[in-house]
Design a protein around this motif. Structure first.
Motif, PDB file in Angstrom:
ATOM      1  N   LEU A  12       0.819  -1.211   0.000  1.00 15.95           N
ATOM      2  CA  LEU A  12       0.000   0.000   0.000  1.00 15.95           C
ATOM      3  C   LEU A  12       0.855   1.265   0.000  1.00 15.95           C
ATOM      4  CD1 LEU A  12      -2.685  -1.100   2.604  1.00 15.95           C
ATOM      5  CD2 LEU A  12      -2.887  -1.078   0.108  1.00 15.95           C
ATOM      6  N   ILE A  13       2.164   1.110   0.098  1.00 12.08           N
ATOM      7  CA  ILE A  13       3.061   2.263   0.127  1.00 12.08           C
ATOM      8  C   ILE A  13       3.014   2.978  -1.218  1.00 12.08           C
ATOM      9  CG2 ILE A  13       5.467   3.012   0.310  1.00 12.08           C
ATOM     10  CD1 ILE A  13       5.892   0.637   2.203  1.00 12.08           C
ATOM     11  N   GLY A  14       2.800   4.281  -1.185  1.00 14.94           N
ATOM     12  CA  GLY A  14       2.786   5.085  -2.396  1.00 14.94           C
ATOM     13  C   GLY A  14       1.474   5.052  -3.155  1.00 14.94           C
ATOM     14  N   ARG A  15       0.460   4.383  -2.629  1.00 13.50           N
ATOM     15  CA  ARG A  15      -0.840   4.328  -3.295  1.00 13.50           C
ATOM     16  C   ARG A  15      -1.653   5.567  -2.941  1.00 13.50           C
ATOM     17  NH1 ARG A  15      -0.021   0.543  -7.148  1.00 13.50           N
ATOM     18  NH2 ARG A  15       1.155  -1.129  -6.182  1.00 13.50           N
ATOM     19  N   LYS A  16      -2.704   5.802  -3.715  1.00 15.08           N
ATOM     20  CA  LYS A  16      -3.577   6.935  -3.442  1.00 15.08           C
ATOM     21  C   LYS A  16      -4.253   6.738  -2.091  1.00 15.08           C
ATOM     22  CE  LYS A  16      -4.549   7.899  -8.262  1.00 15.08           C
ATOM     23  NZ  LYS A  16      -5.586   7.966  -9.308  1.00 15.08           N
ATOM     24  N   PRO A  17      -4.509   7.832  -1.379  1.00 16.50           N
ATOM     25  CA  PRO A  17      -5.109   7.717  -0.039  1.00 16.50           C
ATOM     26  C   PRO A  17      -6.432   6.965  -0.024  1.00 16.50           C
ATOM     27  CG  PRO A  17      -4.293   9.934  -0.395  1.00 16.50           C
ATOM     28  CD  PRO A  17      -4.145   9.211  -1.701  1.00 16.50           C
ATOM     29  N   ASN A  18      -7.263   7.121  -1.060  1.00 11.28           N
ATOM     30  CA  ASN A  18      -8.534   6.411  -1.050  1.00 11.28           C
ATOM     31  C   ASN A  18      -8.333   4.903  -1.180  1.00 11.28           C
ATOM     32  OD1 ASN A  18      -7.806   6.663  -3.845  1.00 11.28           O
ATOM     33  ND2 ASN A  18      -9.925   6.199  -4.403  1.00 11.28           N
ATOM     34  N   GLN A  19      -7.278   4.461  -1.875  1.00 10.91           N
ATOM     35  CA  GLN A  19      -6.994   3.037  -2.002  1.00 10.91           C
ATOM     36  C   GLN A  19      -6.494   2.459  -0.676  1.00 10.91           C
ATOM     37  OE1 GLN A  19      -4.256   2.862  -5.275  1.00 10.91           O
ATOM     38  NE2 GLN A  19      -5.869   3.152  -6.810  1.00 10.91           N
ATOM     39  N   LYS A  21      -7.184   3.659   2.348  1.00 14.91           N
ATOM     40  CA  LYS A  21      -8.324   3.645   3.267  1.00 14.91           C
ATOM     41  C   LYS A  21      -9.282   2.509   2.944  1.00 14.91           C
ATOM     42  CE  LYS A  21      -8.168   8.583   4.243  1.00 14.91           C
ATOM     43  NZ  LYS A  21      -8.839   9.882   4.074  1.00 14.91           N
ATOM     44  N   THR A  22      -9.463   2.217   1.669  1.00 15.51           N
ATOM     45  CA  THR A  22     -10.334   1.123   1.265  1.00 15.51           C
ATOM     46  C   THR A  22      -9.774  -0.212   1.732  1.00 15.51           C
ATOM     47  OG1 THR A  22     -11.082   2.349  -0.666  1.00 15.51           O
ATOM     48  CG2 THR A  22     -11.411  -0.023  -0.705  1.00 15.51           C
ATOM     49  N   ALA A  23      -8.476  -0.418   1.560  1.00 13.16           N
ATOM     50  CA  ALA A  23      -7.835  -1.658   2.015  1.00 13.16           C
ATOM     51  C   ALA A  23      -7.962  -1.803   3.526  1.00 13.16           C
ATOM     52  CB  ALA A  23      -6.372  -1.687   1.597  1.00 13.16           C
ATOM     53  N   HIS A  24      -7.749  -0.727   4.253  1.00 15.68           N
ATOM     54  CA  HIS A  24      -7.861  -0.774   5.709  1.00 15.68           C
ATOM     55  C   HIS A  24      -9.308  -1.052   6.133  1.00 15.68           C
ATOM     56  CE1 HIS A  24      -3.901   1.600   6.614  1.00 15.68           C
ATOM     57  NE2 HIS A  24      -3.700   0.460   5.975  1.00 15.68           N
ATOM     58  N   ALA A  25     -10.264  -0.502   5.416  1.00 16.01           N
ATOM     59  CA  ALA A  25     -11.675  -0.740   5.734  1.00 16.01           C
ATOM     60  C   ALA A  25     -12.052  -2.208   5.524  1.00 16.01           C
ATOM     61  CB  ALA A  25     -12.562   0.161   4.892  1.00 16.01           C
ATOM     62  N   GLY A  45     -17.902  -2.995  -4.462  1.00 14.55           N
ATOM     63  CA  GLY A  45     -17.359  -1.734  -4.949  1.00 14.55           C
ATOM     64  C   GLY A  45     -15.972  -1.474  -4.384  1.00 14.55           C
ATOM     65  N   MET A  46     -15.766  -1.828  -3.110  1.00 17.33           N
ATOM     66  CA  MET A  46     -14.461  -1.668  -2.483  1.00 17.33           C
ATOM     67  C   MET A  46     -13.445  -2.599  -3.144  1.00 17.33           C
ATOM     68  SD  MET A  46     -15.766  -1.455   1.437  1.00 17.33           S
ATOM     69  CE  MET A  46     -14.286  -0.948   2.259  1.00 17.33           C
ATOM     70  N   VAL A  47     -13.866  -3.822  -3.444  1.00 20.62           N
ATOM     71  CA  VAL A  47     -12.981  -4.788  -4.100  1.00 20.62           C
ATOM     72  C   VAL A  47     -12.588  -4.279  -5.485  1.00 20.62           C
ATOM     73  CG1 VAL A  47     -12.929  -7.093  -5.130  1.00 20.62           C
ATOM     74  CG2 VAL A  47     -13.759  -6.793  -2.792  1.00 20.62           C
ATOM     75  N   LYS A  48     -13.525  -3.678  -6.188  1.00 22.30           N
ATOM     76  CA  LYS A  48     -13.244  -3.153  -7.518  1.00 22.30           C
ATOM     77  C   LYS A  48     -12.248  -1.990  -7.450  1.00 22.30           C
ATOM     78  CE  LYS A  48     -15.528  -1.536 -11.676  1.00 22.30           C
ATOM     79  NZ  LYS A  48     -16.799  -1.188 -12.313  1.00 22.30           N
ATOM     80  N   THR A  49     -12.341  -1.172  -6.400  1.00 23.84           N
ATOM     81  CA  THR A  49     -11.452  -0.020  -6.244  1.00 23.84           C
ATOM     82  C   THR A  49      -9.992  -0.437  -6.101  1.00 23.84           C
ATOM     83  OG1 THR A  49     -13.209   1.251  -5.182  1.00 23.84           O
ATOM     84  CG2 THR A  49     -10.966   2.011  -4.819  1.00 23.84           C
ATOM     85  N   ILE A  50      -9.750  -1.527  -5.382  1.00 21.58           N
ATOM     86  CA  ILE A  50      -8.363  -1.963  -5.168  1.00 21.58           C
ATOM     87  C   ILE A  50      -8.099  -3.314  -5.834  1.00 21.58           C
ATOM     88  CG2 ILE A  50      -8.042  -0.626  -3.061  1.00 21.58           C
ATOM     89  CD1 ILE A  50      -8.435  -3.257  -1.492  1.00 21.58           C
TER      90      ILE A  50
END
Length: 60
Positions: A12-19, A21-25, A45-50
């Motif tokens: 997750l290092i260097g990824r966009k903040p929304n990605q 946060k989605t992984a952490h959620a 939808g969260m799975v699709k985002t990341i």
């Protein structure tokens, strides 16, 4: 019921903040960490985002 096993494959290092946060959620914080969830529209939808960072398998 069908469940999804989600494994974090890339960092997750260097990824966009929304990605990040989605992984952490989803409960994913470390590489190779696995969570099992029951799918619904919000989680899909969260799975699709990341999708490029994770590996998804169906389990029973």
């Amino acid at each position: 019921m069908m469940k999804l096993q989600i494994k974090l494959k890339k960092s997750l290092i260097g990824r966009k903040p929304n990605q990040v946060k989605t992984a952490h959620a989803l409960g994913l914080k470390k590489i190779n960490q696995i969570v099992v969830i029951e799918p619904n529209d919000a989680l899909m939808g969260m799975v699709k985002t990341i999708g490029h960072l994770i590996e998804v398998q169906e389990v029973e």
